[in-house]
Design a protein around this motif. Structure first.
Motif, short mmCIF file in Angstrom:
data_model
loop_
_atom_site.label_atom_id
_atom_site.label_comp_id
_atom_site.label_asym_id
_atom_site.label_seq_id
_atom_site.Cartn_x
_atom_site.Cartn_y
_atom_site.Cartn_z
N LYS A 179 19.24 11.24 -13.90
CA LYS A 179 19.99 10.70 -12.78
C LYS A 179 19.10 9.76 -11.98
CE LYS A 179 22.67 12.16 -8.73
NZ LYS A 179 23.14 13.32 -7.93
N PRO A 180 19.61 8.56 -11.63
CA PRO A 180 18.77 7.62 -10.88
C PRO A 180 18.41 8.14 -9.50
CG PRO A 180 21.04 6.81 -11.05
CD PRO A 180 20.93 7.99 -11.95
N LEU A 181 17.21 7.79 -9.07
CA LEU A 181 16.75 8.07 -7.72
C LEU A 181 17.07 6.87 -6.83
CD1 LEU A 181 13.28 9.49 -8.76
CD2 LEU A 181 15.14 10.83 -7.77
N VAL A 184 13.38 8.47 -2.09
CA VAL A 184 12.49 8.97 -3.13
C VAL A 184 11.16 9.42 -2.52
CG1 VAL A 184 11.37 6.74 -3.66
CG2 VAL A 184 11.63 8.47 -5.46
N SER A 185 10.57 10.40 -3.16
CA SER A 185 9.22 10.85 -2.80
C SER A 185 8.40 10.93 -4.06
CB SER A 185 9.28 12.23 -2.14
OG SER A 185 9.73 13.21 -3.07
N ALA A 186 7.08 11.05 -3.90
CA ALA A 186 6.22 11.15 -5.08
C ALA A 186 6.57 12.39 -5.89
CB ALA A 186 4.76 11.18 -4.65
N GLY A 187 6.88 13.47 -5.20
CA GLY A 187 7.25 14.70 -5.90
C GLY A 187 8.52 14.55 -6.71
N SER A 208 0.83 -1.21 0.00
CA SER A 208 0.00 0.00 0.00
C SER A 208 0.86 1.25 0.00
CB SER A 208 -0.93 0.00 1.22
OG SER A 208 -1.82 -1.10 1.19
N GLU A 209 1.93 1.23 0.80
CA GLU A 209 2.83 2.39 0.83
C GLU A 209 3.48 2.60 -0.54
OE1 GLU A 209 5.54 1.35 3.90
OE2 GLU A 209 4.14 1.79 5.55
N LEU A 244 3.72 5.49 -5.99
CA LEU A 244 3.65 5.44 -7.44
C LEU A 244 2.39 6.14 -7.96
CD1 LEU A 244 4.95 1.82 -8.15
CD2 LEU A 244 6.23 3.96 -7.91
N THR A 245 1.28 5.95 -7.28
CA THR A 245 0.03 6.59 -7.71
C THR A 245 0.13 8.11 -7.61
OG1 THR A 245 -1.26 4.66 -7.02
CG2 THR A 245 -2.44 6.76 -7.24
N ASP A 246 0.65 8.60 -6.50
CA ASP A 246 0.80 10.05 -6.35
C ASP A 246 1.76 10.61 -7.39
OD1 ASP A 246 -0.94 9.95 -4.23
OD2 ASP A 246 0.58 10.26 -2.68
N ALA A 247 2.85 9.87 -7.66
CA ALA A 247 3.81 10.33 -8.67
C ALA A 247 3.17 10.38 -10.04
CB ALA A 247 5.03 9.41 -8.68
#
Length: 421
Positions: free
Chosen positions: A365-367, A372-375, A269-270, A275-278
């Protein structure tokens, strides 16, 4: 010849060996493939269309809860050697005895042994039996050269590699040396060059479009190209729901973290929220791969389709870009599909793949998964440059002319006096 192959890991470690085994069988060899999957029993029903003898050993190695714990812990670690130690002890050692017994039997049965570079049990079994041993690397991150190093400094590569080899040996040599001691065999002095890289023949299953051969590599190290194959039966096809979503609007961005996707409801879920927010922040249509979105409270709509799985070879070419974890197979599948990438790496090897795609101009550039955050992820998707699709398509056209399996079969045949397949 009677050829025995053994692999261990997730789907990305197994699929290339299935492809190579099929290629060797089609070339007329008698082939046996041993496979051990860390996180799934899906391969229990795997059969070979050409007659490869497949034996599944100790699969899954660990249960779902332990898979999740190891994945979360690895993603939080900064030290790649600590990651390696944890993955060996958590995901390899529980199956070591079973894999070693199977390797000893395989060595007794076969003329040539071919193993995943991590499989020191097979390397030891081959040495004990006096049989030729071929190592297969699915990434070029740990191939020493005075001209390159994973951290990418423009100088001092030789010194960096000496430190790297020392640290790797200190971390990983205890495991093969313990097993060797039980057989009265001398310890290895460099786990990288004596175990992971076979001094007899090492095949590097990476496209030469991504991996440039360095001038100081030994002739025993051969770049074959991506060890690719048509979709395996267990990978399925595109569903009617996916086909309808693809036809309903612009090409979506595909999101997958492959075998690093959490499966327990809490962590899944997290991950889905990230991914959904992104996807929504990026403003792009999206297909998001996750085991069970509905159980996590997520439902598809016109912008986002949730899928439990989709064959990468079929879905990637129909997407605008691929957000992924930087696994060897996923990275090369996205590149072969001619699509730009956004890489969110869990471990050092995955970050290296992301850096390679950045070097080629087909990714930013890789995250890192731990930060990482959705933003941040949405920004990286929006920042994909307009020239990236054309660059990715050009690389894909070149990769399409390669045949990693055929090249590997030819090299093996020539090495062991069989001639061209």
């Amino acid at each position: 010849m009677r050829i025995g192959l053994q692999t261990w890991g997730s789907h990305g470690d197994i699929r290339p060996f299935v492809a190579l085994a099929e290629g060797l069988r089609q070339a007329g060899h008698e082939v046996t493939l041993l496979l051990t999957c860390v996180d799934s029993d899906a391969y229990a029903s795997l059969s070979s269309p050409s007659g490869v003898k497949i034996r599944v050993v100790a699969s899954p190695v660990i249960d779902l809860a332990e898979v999740e714990r190891l994945g979360e812990a690895a993603a939080r670690m900064v030290n790649p050697f600590a990651q390696t130690k944890m993955l060996i002890e958590g995901g390899f050692l529980p199956a070591e005895a079973a894999m070693f017994d199977a390797a000893l039997q395989l060595a007794a049965e076969c003329d040539v042994l071919i193993g995943h570079f991590f499989l020191y049990p097979l390397q030891i079994a081959a040495e004990r039996a006096g049989k030729p041993y071929v190592s297969v690397l699915l990434s070029h991150v740990m191939v020493p050269s005075a001209h390159s190093h994973p951290i990418g400094l423009p100088f001092g590569q030789g010194a960096l590699w000496r430190i790297t080899r020392w640290a790797l040996h200190k971390t990983a040599a205890r495991y093969p040396n313990r097993l060797r001691a039980t057989l009265g065999m001398a310890p290895v002095r460099d786990v990288l060059t004596e175990v992971w890289l076979s001094p007899e023949l090492t095949l590097l299953g990476v496209s030469p479009r991504i991996c440039a051969r360095q001038p100081d590599w030994a002739p025993s190290l051969q770049v074959t190209g991506f060890l690719d194959m048509p979709n395996m039966q267990l990978e399925g096809r595109l569903t009617d729901e996916v086909e309808a979503f693809l036809a309903a609007g612009e090409a979506p961005v595909y999101f997958t973290f492959g075998s690093w996707t959490p499966r327990d409801i809490k962590h899944q879920s997290e991950n889905l929220r990230l991914l959904t927010d992104a996807a929504r922040l990026s403003g792009r249509r999206a297909v998001i791969q996750t085991p069970d979105a509905k159980a996590c409270g997520f439902h598809s709509d016109q912008q986002i389709l949730y899928v439990s799985a989709s064959p990468h070879h079929l879905i990637f070419p129909r997407c605008a870009a691929v957000v992924h974890h930087g696994g060897a197979g996923t990275t090369q599948s996205a590149t072969l599909a001619g699509r730009p990438s956004v890489v969110v790496a869990n471990i050092a090897e995955q970050e290296h793949w992301g850096q390679e795609l950045q070097r080629l101009g087909i990714a930013g550039k890789p995250l890192q998964r731990r930060s990482v955050s959705a933003g941040k992820l949405a920004s990286r998707i929006r920042a994909l440059r307009p020239d990236m699709p054309a660059k990715a398509a050009a690389i894909a056209r070149a990769m399409a002319r390669e045949n990693g399996v055929a090249t590997a079969v030819r090299i093996i045949n020539e090495k062991y006096g069989v001639g061209n397949a």
